[in-house]
Design a protein around this motif. Structure first.
Motif, PDB file in Angstrom:
ATOM      1  N   VAL A  47     -24.966  74.132 -37.798  1.00  0.00           N
ATOM      2  CA  VAL A  47     -24.747  74.200 -39.239  1.00  0.00           C
ATOM      3  C   VAL A  47     -23.314  73.781 -39.533  1.00  0.00           C
ATOM      4  CG1 VAL A  47     -24.778  75.657 -41.293  1.00  0.00           C
ATOM      5  CG2 VAL A  47     -26.321  76.172 -39.383  1.00  0.00           C
ATOM      6  N   TRP A  85     -27.863  71.071 -39.920  1.00  0.00           N
ATOM      7  CA  TRP A  85     -27.974  71.444 -41.332  1.00  0.00           C
ATOM      8  C   TRP A  85     -26.651  71.228 -42.039  1.00  0.00           C
ATOM      9  CZ3 TRP A  85     -30.790  76.890 -41.003  1.00  0.00           C
ATOM     10  CH2 TRP A  85     -32.057  76.703 -40.409  1.00  0.00           C
ATOM     11  N   ARG A 132     -31.012  68.003 -41.876  1.00  0.00           N
ATOM     12  CA  ARG A 132     -31.526  68.608 -43.114  1.00  0.00           C
ATOM     13  C   ARG A 132     -30.379  68.794 -44.102  1.00  0.00           C
ATOM     14  NH1 ARG A 132     -36.279  72.930 -43.065  1.00  0.00           N
ATOM     15  NH2 ARG A 132     -36.798  72.984 -40.850  1.00  0.00           N
TER      16      ARG A 132
END
Lengths: 401, 614
Positions: free
Chosen positions: A70, A96, A163
């Motif tokens: 992330v 992400w 994403r």
């Protein structure tokens, strides 16, 4: 470490690097939140060494693998560690990033473009002005960090899926990703709400425009707005129109409007980039782990006024304190009215001689006063027993599933 | 036989016509965008320099001046002013001068007195002061600085990419900044944010003045009425502010609009001064629209044989003309009502609720009968946006009127007579062009910069001096507790002026308005450098009878319990305001002690407020 989630906070100085390890039936899931360090606030070890430590930690049978990386936002103090070449060997399941990183999203392109352009102009203007390195570093933190971002967008081994979060549909913001069995993920921000997006726009001040001119990138900007036949030289005007002529001090005030505001602009930009921060809650068994990145009031305000999010925030069992413990990433409303009396918290920070309000001592005191158990990355301030500190490398926290 | 020479002397005309862009250059040659407005005729030196404003065309980015326009040159007079163009700086000078004077006239009409600036200095208008997408009023220079900039290259809207945009060619921007300067003149302390509404009021009020000036442009108004079939709320240049500025800075829309849905949540949540100010604008616009609909109902009935349903196709031009006349009359009444309310505002710590009470009281004084339901519409528009005044029991008109004063002795009217007289002379002389222009001549301009016109009027404005100050100050001290002020602290006379108004029914209303103030001089870091203040506006009739006491009580044990409660509430509100500012202020993290101590004071300048002109 079966049956326990482990949250490891690396000591990167002024920056963030958190590795969350979650036991699963056949293996340990690894989730990495950020890896970076501020140029003005290095830790005891170089961020490359920290990156190497992380990679060693996630290596099983000679194969390094992270399930989810992330990157909460693109600030240097959150991503600089991804510059390391070592990442090309690491297999990553998914990356992400906030929706503002989506190369397909025109709105995202615009936000990013404005922020990066300003950072670039600002940094060179501040250097040209001979400002102290520590001051310039605030602008530098917002530079594109191109190499690190390349790793995040295109690097790593394997076919990491990218994403960009949260999805536009509010109903899709809570999901159980296939790559993280047993984990429910809630993406609380950054919202696509126009008000939040507006906060991502650094102010277009006159000093900003002037910076662009000074930079020479748009040299035609300084052209006279009229034909030169209309121009009257200052000295000539003083003779021809004495009754309209400005005093030297008045001229000084006019030409200096907006000057000397580079630092304020850098801080405003810093906030704008922080405004793109992902705010993520991981729900694993009875644990609710909140990673708000460096989210600012805009994102918090949206989350706090959404009843579902508010209820969720109230369940927080672990909090990564935002923005290295400064006041503007942990709103009083959240700390005083929403947060429960029992929670654990990590503060990744270090004191900086120049910015004495980061971390803000009142905030840390308020968290402790509330009943929170809290550890800092940089030093042992009576670590509660739940935390285990390993030298100046990292602090571990284990919680039962 | 010798002919006798005529003794006939040409007297100067009362009005001077000048051409401007009705909106801004973006609308180009669209019908009605190039209009002529007329303003009071005064003798002008090249600049133009008049008695109260002067255009100083200094370009700080290029370090040069631009040739000043001589509006009294026969060639220019012949054309009724220069024709609108972007390429001649002299037209820019003409336009800022014309619009600025229009705003001043609107204030004088509503307030019933002559407007002058501090110490009778001239307000400077600098149409090309700097390079940047901004424009602001700087009290220190007593100047409005307009910026110019290049249109956004990637997203210029209906402009050329990279085209130069002049903020000084936007009627809205000029009116908005001009209003800031006049509000600052009338209520200097409204720049001191002590609650969430103070700066928002500055912004919102400035937008109100800009918007309602649109409705005096007949041809555009007629077009829009035809186009929208009388629904003036639909999006158009009429209800938008600064379209060109908005588009060229890549916002893809006008800077702001007057139309907003009534949502009480906004008043609760929105903090940014311009956005919060838009709530005020939307409320006033709603009241306008309701009154306008009320006023054209009969016209529509007549035109539709009583059905009230307009037929398909174009409206009859006669009907459009009549409706346009009603719309512009209504707009002027609303604008006048909005400005007139100023005299009934407290000197400090204003809230939207105070403004509503001031609107109702001021209008009631002049028109006790609310013929067109204008006050009722205003109250309803504020109510639907969640704006409730403090300390009122209901939203009925009677309870919104400021409380009449009880037990206060008469105003020391004897000593004020000379002031009232000179105020009256000033006001009436401004209607007579020939006497008026005597006051400025190009020979003694140098002297005019410091001393000059209207000294008497000036004294009666904010810098009250001498006998009057001591008389009024004495009155304030003796009656401190009744005025909600602390008798233990020193009390300053913030302003005094007589007001002359003619009611619609013809009678002359003369009033005196005095403002008192005091503050806590102990520095309080919680307020970020802004002191806690108390202040009171007193409105008295010409005979000296005190009519209204509009007070923001000071913390003090010496005042009535009820006033003490109000003071406490105000203090809480000031703290809440600082808290709201702090939570989104990144400099609080990166700043030093000096910053923390003065963080709110640092917001008290228009240059910063308009950063990125939002």
């Amino acid at each position: 470490m079966s049956g326990k989630i482990r949250i490891r906070m690396y000591n990167v100085g002024f920056g963030d690097c958190f590795l969350v390890s979650v036991p699963a039936p056949d293996r340990t899931l690894q989730i990495l939140f950020d890896c970076g360090s501020h140029s003005a606030g290095p830790g005891p070890r170089k961020v490359e060494e920290v990156a190497a430590d992380v990679i060693a930690e996630v290596t099983v049978n000679g194969k390094p693998r992270i399930d989810v990386v992330v990157a909460t936002h693109r600030h240097q103090d959150h991503v600089s560690g991804f510059q390391s070449e070592l990442w090309s060997k690491v297999e990553v399941g998914e990356v992400w990033m906030p929706w503002t990183e989506d190369p397909q999203d025109p709105q995202a392109r615009k936000v990013l473009d404005t922020q990066s352009r300003l950072a670039l102009h600002l940094e060179s203007a501040m250097v040209a002005l001979g400002l102290a390195d520590e001051v310039v570093s605030v602008a530098r933190n917002s530079l594109t960090n191109a190499k690190a971002m390349r790793t995040l967008h295109d690097g790593f081994a394997g076919q990491a899926e990218r994403r960009f979060l949260p999805p536009k549909e509010r109903s899709n913001c809570s999901f159980s990703p296939a790559c993280l069995p047993g984990v429910k993920v809630h993406i609380l921000g950054p919202s696509h709400d126009p008000d939040v997006i507006r906060d991502m726009d650094p102010p277009a001040t006159e000093s900003y425009l002037r910076l662009q001119v000074a930079k020479g990138s748009r040299s035609d900007d300084l052209k006279l707005p009229f034909g030169s036949n209309w121009v009257v030289d200052e000295s000539v005007f003083a003779i021809e129109r004495p009754y309209l002529c400005l005093k030297p001090t008045e001229v000084g005030r006019i030409i200096n409007f907006g000057k000397g505001e580079e630092f304020e602009l850098a801080v405003a930009l810093d906030r704008a980039v922080n405004g793109t921060s992902l705010m993520i809650m991981l729900q694993i068994g009875q644990s609710y782990l909140l990673f708000p990145g460096d989210a600012q009031w805009g994102t918090w305000s949206v989350a706090l006024s959404d009843p579902t999010w508010r209820t969720l925030l109230a369940r927080t069992t672990f909090l990564k304190v935002g923005h290295h413990g400064s006041h503007n990433a942990s709103p009083r409303e959240f700390v005083e009215l929403v947060l429960s009396n029992e929670f654990l918290a990590d503060v990744s920070t270090r004191p900086m001689s120049r910015w004495k309000y980061i971390p803000k001592s009142q905030l840390l005191a308020a968290l402790k006063g509330k009943g929170g158990k809290l550890a800092r990355s940089d030093k042992d301030e009576h670590d509660p027993p739940e935390f285990e500190r390993v030298g100046d490398k990292y602090v571990d926290l284990e919680v039962f599933l | 036989m010798a002919k006798r020479r005529s003794v006939f002397v040409e007297s100067p005309p009362a009005r001077r016509p000048l051409k401007i862009f009705a909106f801004d250059p973006m609308l180009g040659r669209a019908a009605g965008n190039r209009i002529t407005i007329d303003i009071t005729n005064e003798k002008l030196a090249p600049g133009p320099q008049g008695s109260r404003v002067e255009v100083v065309d200094y370009d700080g980015a290029n370090r040069c001046y631009y040739e000043p326009v001589n509006l009294d040159h026969p060639f220019i007079l012949m054309q009724g002013g220069l024709a609108p163009t972007e390429s001649d700086p002299r037209f820019h000078q003409q336009m800022v001068y014309a619009v600025a004077m229009k705003v001043i006239e609107n204030f004088e009409l509503a307030l019933g007195r002559r407007m002058t600036f501090r110490r009778s200095r001239r307000l400077r208008l600098m149409p090309h002061a700097f390079y940047g997408a901004n424009a602001f009023y700087d009290p220190k220079l007593l100047a409005i600085l307009f910026g110019y900039f290049r249109a956004d290259r990637s997203d210029p809207g209906p402009n050329l990419p990279g085209q130069t945009v002049f903020t000084c060619l936007s009627q809205d921007i000029i009116s908005h900044e001009m209003t800031h300067s006049l509000v600052h003149r009338l209520r200097r302390l409204f720049l001191e944010p002590s609650n969430r509404d103070v700066l928002a009021f500055h912004e919102g009020f400035s937008d109100v003045v800009a918007i309602f000036q649109h409705f005096s442009f007949q041809s555009i108004l007629r077009d829009k009425i035809q186009e929208t079939r009388t629904d003036l709320r639909s999006p158009s240049a009429l209800v938008d502010l600064a379209q060109q500025f908005g588009y060229t800075t890549g916002q893809g829309q006008a800077l702001r609009t007057a139309v907003g849905n009534p949502d009480p949540k906004l008043y609760e949540q929105v903090d940014e001064p311009h956005d919060r100010g838009s709530i005020l604008v939307a409320a006033v616009f709603d009241a306008f629209f309701a009154t306008y609909q009320h006023r054209i109902k009969d016209l529509i009935r007549i035109a539709t044989g009583g059905t009230g349903k307009l037929p398909e196709g174009d409206l009859h031009p006669d009907l459009v003309n009549r409706i346009a006349a009603e719309a512009s009359k209504t707009a002027q009444s609303i604008l006048t009502m909005c400005i007139r309310a100023f005299d009934y505002l407290p000197p400090i710590d204003v809230t939207f609720g105070d403004y509503l009470r001031a609107l109702v009281t001021a209008d009631f004084e002049l028109n006790p009968v609310d013929d067109y339901g204008m006050r009722a519409s205003m109250i309803e528009a504020f109510r639907s946006r969640g704006v409730y005044p403090d300390n009122v029991v209901s939203l009925a008109e009677e309870s919104l009127l400021w409380e009449p004063a009880d037990g206060l002795p008469e105003f020391p009217v004897e000593q004020l007579h000379s002031l009232i007289l000179s105020g009256a002379q000033q006001y009436s002389s401004s209607a007579e062009p020939d006497r008026f222009i005597q006051t400025v001549s190009s020979d003694d301009q140098e002297r005019d910069r410091t001393s000059s016109v209207g000294e008497a009027a000036e004294e009666s404005e904010a810098d009250v001096e001498g006998l009057v100050a001591s008389q009024l100050g004495g009155y304030g001290r003796v009656n401190a507790a009744a005025l909600g002020l602390d008798p233990q602290r020193s009390i300053a006379v913030l302003g005094f002026h007589p007001v002359f108004r003619v009611a619609p029914r013809g009678q002359l209303l003369v009033e005196m308005v005095a403002q008192f103030g005091q503050h806590d001089s102990a520095p309080d870091e919680r307020f970020g450098g802004v002191p806690f203040r108390g202040g009171t506006t007193v409105v008295a009739s010409a005979e000296g009878k005190v009519r209204y006491v509009i007070s923001k009580p000071m913390r003090s044990a010496n005042i009535a319990e009820e006033l003490q409660q109000q003071a406490k509430l105000r203090e809480q509100r000031q703290l809440e305001f600082v808290d709201h500012v702090d939570r989104s202020d990144p400099l609080l993290a990166w700043g030093d002690d000096a910053y923390v101590k003065n963080r709110i004071v640092r917001r008290m300048n228009f240059a910063a407020m308009h950063r990125g002109v939002r």
